[in-house]
Design a protein around this motif. Structure first.
Motif, PDB file in Angstrom:
ATOM      1  N   ASP A   1       0.820  -1.210   0.000  1.00 10.26           N
ATOM      2  CA  ASP A   1       0.000   0.000   0.000  1.00 10.26           C
ATOM      3  C   ASP A   1       0.855   1.260   0.000  1.00 10.26           C
ATOM      4  OD1 ASP A   1      -2.287  -1.486  -0.022  1.00 10.26           O
ATOM      5  OD2 ASP A   1      -2.685  -1.308   2.133  1.00 10.26           O
ATOM      6  N   SER A   2       2.031   1.186   0.613  1.00 14.57           N
ATOM      7  CA  SER A   2       2.910   2.358   0.684  1.00 14.57           C
ATOM      8  C   SER A   2       3.408   2.781  -0.694  1.00 14.57           C
ATOM      9  CB  SER A   2       4.114   2.065   1.585  1.00 14.57           C
ATOM     10  OG  SER A   2       4.858   0.964   1.086  1.00 14.57           O
ATOM     11  N   ILE A   3       3.361   1.866  -1.662  1.00 12.16           N
ATOM     12  CA  ILE A   3       3.746   2.205  -3.039  1.00 12.16           C
ATOM     13  C   ILE A   3       2.508   2.530  -3.869  1.00 12.16           C
ATOM     14  CG2 ILE A   3       4.831   1.356  -5.159  1.00 12.16           C
ATOM     15  CD1 ILE A   3       6.680  -0.354  -3.477  1.00 12.16           C
ATOM     16  N   CYS A   4       1.479   1.718  -3.716  1.00 10.66           N
ATOM     17  CA  CYS A   4       0.259   1.911  -4.512  1.00 10.66           C
ATOM     18  C   CYS A   4      -0.389   3.265  -4.231  1.00 10.66           C
ATOM     19  CB  CYS A   4      -0.723   0.778  -4.217  1.00 10.66           C
ATOM     20  SG  CYS A   4      -2.123   0.719  -5.347  1.00 10.66           S
ATOM     21  N   TYR A   5      -0.368   3.672  -2.949  1.00  6.49           N
ATOM     22  CA  TYR A   5      -0.974   4.955  -2.557  1.00  6.49           C
ATOM     23  C   TYR A   5       0.098   5.934  -2.051  1.00  6.49           C
ATOM     24  CZ  TYR A   5      -4.941   1.750  -2.481  1.00  6.49           C
ATOM     25  OH  TYR A   5      -5.883   0.792  -2.818  1.00  6.49           O
ATOM     26  N   GLU A   6       1.220   5.907  -2.686  1.00  4.96           N
ATOM     27  CA  GLU A   6       2.392   6.651  -2.196  1.00  4.96           C
ATOM     28  C   GLU A   6       2.141   8.156  -2.072  1.00  4.96           C
ATOM     29  OE1 GLU A   6       7.031   7.517  -3.485  1.00  4.96           O
ATOM     30  OE2 GLU A   6       5.765   6.269  -4.756  1.00  4.96           O
ATOM     31  N   ARG A   7       2.628   8.721  -0.977  1.00  3.65           N
ATOM     32  CA  ARG A   7       2.544  10.165  -0.760  1.00  3.65           C
ATOM     33  C   ARG A   7       3.908  10.769  -0.413  1.00  3.65           C
ATOM     34  NH1 ARG A   7      -2.981  10.675   2.954  1.00  3.65           N
ATOM     35  NH2 ARG A   7      -4.437   9.876   1.374  1.00  3.65           N
ATOM     36  N   ARG A   8       4.909   9.916  -0.307  1.00  5.85           N
ATOM     37  CA  ARG A   8       6.239  10.397   0.107  1.00  5.85           C
ATOM     38  C   ARG A   8       6.845  11.343  -0.928  1.00  5.85           C
ATOM     39  NH1 ARG A   8      11.740   8.385   0.000  1.00  5.85           N
ATOM     40  NH2 ARG A   8      11.091   6.670  -1.345  1.00  5.85           N
ATOM     41  N   HIS A   9       6.689  10.990  -2.198  1.00  5.61           N
ATOM     42  CA  HIS A   9       7.219  11.832  -3.271  1.00  5.61           C
ATOM     43  C   HIS A   9       6.118  12.736  -3.834  1.00  5.61           C
ATOM     44  CE1 HIS A   9      10.233   8.459  -3.455  1.00  5.61           C
ATOM     45  NE2 HIS A   9      11.034   9.495  -3.551  1.00  5.61           N
ATOM     46  N   HIS A  10       6.539  13.805  -4.468  1.00  6.97           N
ATOM     47  CA  HIS A  10       5.576  14.710  -5.103  1.00  6.97           C
ATOM     48  C   HIS A  10       5.080  14.115  -6.422  1.00  6.97           C
ATOM     49  CE1 HIS A  10       8.546  15.958  -8.134  1.00  6.97           C
ATOM     50  NE2 HIS A  10       9.426  16.001  -7.132  1.00  6.97           N
ATOM     51  N   ARG A  11       4.045  14.671  -6.944  1.00  8.32           N
ATOM     52  CA  ARG A  11       3.482  14.201  -8.217  1.00  8.32           C
ATOM     53  C   ARG A  11       4.550  14.294  -9.311  1.00  8.32           C
ATOM     54  NH1 ARG A  11       0.724  16.263 -12.797  1.00  8.32           N
ATOM     55  NH2 ARG A  11      -0.998  14.925 -13.507  1.00  8.32           N
ATOM     56  N   GLY A  12       4.678  13.232 -10.047  1.00 11.90           N
ATOM     57  CA  GLY A  12       5.711  13.164 -11.081  1.00 11.90           C
ATOM     58  C   GLY A  12       6.896  12.330 -10.652  1.00 11.90           C
ATOM     59  N   CYS A  13       7.015  12.104  -9.320  1.00 10.08           N
ATOM     60  CA  CYS A  13       8.117  11.290  -8.810  1.00 10.08           C
ATOM     61  C   CYS A  13       7.632  10.042  -8.073  1.00 10.08           C
ATOM     62  CB  CYS A  13       9.019  12.116  -7.890  1.00 10.08           C
ATOM     63  SG  CYS A  13      10.452  12.817  -8.767  1.00 10.08           S
TER      64      CYS A  13
END
Length: 722
Positions: free
Chosen positions: A645-657
């Motif tokens: 889930d940490s990858i599928c719904y990732e929020r750590r990086h900004h959009r585009g990354c």
């Protein structure tokens, strides 16, 4: 009368002789006193020199060992490593660290050493449906060596394998700090400088090392040997070395270069920068050409020996380092009169020499890569091209690096932390003075080309900047640029920053130059400044950071990752030993270590076919149909996929990354969420796989069956039929 005259003559001769002896006796007595005084002075100096060496050496060893114990204690306190379960210890080796440690574990679990070796040379569990030679592909000889040592030494009853491993790494940190200490001592002439370098290394721990939380990382094996090599080169560049000392130093340089190259896959890029340092200094007559040639040769020989041990790894043969060093040696033969002529004549020759070396390097490298059909390192050049603004790229591999913080620019708060310990201020102070001295010496050398072929003249010019100082100056500048451009490489710079700053504050030459510039030169002032300033800084460091370090050592935490532990335990108890798992590179390294299952991909990214495979596996996070994903995964023999889930719904990086954004762009699809998209990107025909599969819709259930789920992970088993 005749007899009387003779008697009188003899008496006179005796008197004259007696008088001469009596007159000469005081002079002889004075000479004896002077000789006794000189011999006693020499003996006294020798005694103090031996005493200073003994004290300095003892302090170096003590600081090295204390640093090692300090870092090991931090690691223990952070994880409560001695009290957690074996699976938790292994999970604590995150990402590629876990992959490397798994081979140490594999060697220990093998019935015999020969079977262990065979398992590494003919490995079919690291990459499914493929047999690879791990000793060729990866730098894991250190794990092999440690596993042999653990088997041979009578320590199995007293020390667990994991502790033997981590204590070895922390022991190398003792060697690392001692090597930094010695380098600074060699440059300044006083062990006080080495002491200051070691203190700075420890007080700036956040920016000088990350060994306590990334123990098996290749750089933690390699950097101690790199520090030994720099110390040996520093000593080797001293003028007027005895023949035996020179040979022993060359042997130390060769061994440390070889071990550095053997333990880290990025060795060739670090040594390329070293070769550039030598090229600059040699071109400007700031070190003897013969010694530069020796060092070029050692680099090539060490790398070729590693190439043989790694079963002729093509990435080594196609390295820029070998091409560059050969080009320098060839260009030097072609331009024999490079160091003659007027100032502008020499500048022109140097520019031509630079152009010849550059063109020869590219030519040789392209020929070697063409012959070997080498593509293993092309992702690095794509990354560098995009990073330095030579056109945008949609290449998945390059963007994967560009979006990682570790490969970004060095954050500004790094300098704030380095300034708190006064390291950055001292470094800039010393760097400014030595750069000025280097420019003056370079100008003198280029201006007086007619006399530069005289070794005596070169020695005269090098008085203001010794060859070993010049080497460390250019070294710290180039590695500084590397660290500023790529944060992950800062550990190469900050550790040397400690050495260079401490050397400058304790160097009589630096203080002499500064005091002469401000018209306050006095030998006594030099002595006062070179000892009082470092002592005051040491007192400041102890006063400000000692309480914090004690608090750090008393702070106790515990490893806690129940979701990953649950996943690993489930895999061990509910899946076949030969099952093949697909998922993120980072997680699969842990799966390999904790369960021994076969992987589709892994974090050691230096192989072109593996990069293509990883991109295909990562389609589980892209907008692809279940049929396409199933077909891709089954082509690698996959039995299970692990979705995070940490990858599928990732929020750590900004959009585009975000990983899903990189995959969308690489697939020609528009990214999710508000924001702009490139005009040629199109909406995807299918929803995102990792989200849609959780709805248990018929097209997905036909190919994937959920067999495990917790807060972080979802495991699906692939059906055999399409």
């Amino acid at each position: 009368m005749h007899v009387f005259d003779i008697m009188m003559y003899i008496r006179q001769r005796k008197e004259v002789k007696t008088t001469e002896v009596s007159e000469d006796f005081p002079a002889q007595k004075e000479n004896v006193k002077l000789e006794n005084k000189l011999s006693s002075g020499c003996a006294s100096r020798r005694f103090w020199k031996i005493l200073s060496f003994t004290i300095g050496g003892t302090i170096a060893l003590c600081i090295g060992l204390l640093t090692s114990v300090y870092l090991a204690t931090l690691h223990e306190n952070d994880l409560w490593f001695s009290n957690i379960k074996e699976v938790e210890r292994e999970i604590s080796f995150r990402t590629e660290c876990g992959l490397y440690y798994s081979y140490y574990k594999q060697m220990l679990q093998a019935p015999t050493l020969m079977q262990g070796f065979r398992g590494l040379i003919y490995d079919n569990k690291t990459e499914s449906m493929r047999t690879i030679n791990l000793l060729q592909r990866m730098n894991i000889y250190q794990e092999v060596f440690l596993s042999i040592l653990y088997r041979v030494l009578p320590i199995q009853k007293y020390l667990e394998p994991v502790y033997f491993y981590i204590y070895t790494l922390f022991g190398l940190q003792a060697i690392y700090v001692t090597a930094l200490y010695i380098t600074s001592w060699l440059l300044s002439g006083t062990w006080l400088s080495g002491m200051l370098a070691a203190f700075w290394y420890v007080t700036n721990r956040i920016d000088t090392t990350r060994v306590e939380f990334t123990i098996p990382l290749r750089e933690n094996w390699a950097l101690p040997f790199f520090a030994i090599q720099i110390a040996a080169i520093t000593y080797f560049l001293r003028p007027n070395l005895h023949s035996l000392s020179e040979r022993l130093t060359l042997l130390a340089i060769f061994i440390s270069t070889f071990l550095f190259s053997l333990t880290w896959q990025f060795n060739q890029f670090m040594m390329l920068m070293q070769a550039v340092v030598l090229f600059i200094l040699d071109s400007l007559d700031m070190l003897p050409a013969v010694k530069a040639t020796w060092l070029y040769g050692i680099q090539i020989t060490g790398l070729l020996l590693v190439c043989v041990l790694q079963f002729f790894n093509s990435m080594i043969l196609g390295s820029l380092l070998i091409s560059f060093n050969l080009s320098v040696l060839i260009a030097r033969k072609l331009q024999k009169n490079l160091k003659t002529g007027s100032f502008f004549n020499r500048i022109g020759k140097l520019l031509l020499h630079l152009f010849v070396v550059f063109c020869l390097t590219l030519l040789l490298n392209s020929i070697i890569k063409k012959i070997l059909n080498l593509k293993s390192d092309e992702h690095i050049f794509k990354f560098l091209k995009a990073k330095f603004g030579f056109g945008a790229t949609r290449d998945f591999d390059a963007n994967l690096y560009l979006c990682e913080e570790a490969f970004g620019l060095l954050p500004f708060n790094t300098f704030e932390r380095l300034s708190d310990t006064l390291l950055f201020y001292a470094y800039i102070f010393v760097l400014s003075i030595t750069v000025i001295a280097a420019l003056v010496v370079a100008f003198q050398n280029l201006s007086d080309a007619a006399n530069q072929q005289s070794l005596g003249k070169m020695g005269k010019c090098a008085v203001d900047l010794k060859p070993e100082t010049a080497y460390n100056l250019i070294h710290t500048i180039l590695f500084g640029f590397l660290a500023l451009s790529t944060m992950r490489m800062k550990y190469l710079w900050t550790s040397h920053m400690c050495v260079f700053a401490s050397f400058g504050l304790c160097s009589p030459e630096i203080w002499e130059l500064l005091l002469k510039l401000v018209h306050l030169y006095n030998p006594k002032r030099i002595c006062i400044m070179r000892y009082s300033v470092p002592i005051l800084i040491l007192l400041y460091l102890c006063y400000k950071f000692w309480p914090g370090m004690m608090d750090e050592l008393s702070e106790l935490r515990e490893f806690y990752d129940p979701d990953t532990v649950e996943l690993m335990n489930w895999i061990n108890s509910h899946t076949p030993r030969k099952a093949v798992f697909a998922g993120s590179m980072q997680l699969l390294a842990g799966v390999k270590l904790c369960t021994g299952r076969t992987l589709t991909n892994h974090p050691h990214y230096e192989d072109n076919s593996l990069r293509e495979r990883t991109k295909a596996v990562y389609q589980i996070y892209a907008k692809r149909s279940p049929e396409d994903v199933h077909a891709l995964l089954r082509s690698f023999g996959t039995d299970y996929i692990i979705l995070e889930d940490s990858i599928c719904y990732e929020r750590r990086h900004h959009r585009g990354c975000r990983l899903r954004d990189l995959l969308d762009v690489a697939n020609g699809h528009m990214m999710d969420g508000p924001g702009e998209n490139d005009p040629d990107l199109k909406p995807a025909d299918h929803p995102r796989f990792c989200e849609e599969i959780k709805r248990n819709l018929p097209p997905y259930v036909a190919h994937f069956t959920r067999v495990f789920q917790n807060k972080a992970f979802h495991v699906y088993k692939l059906t055999r039929s399409k």
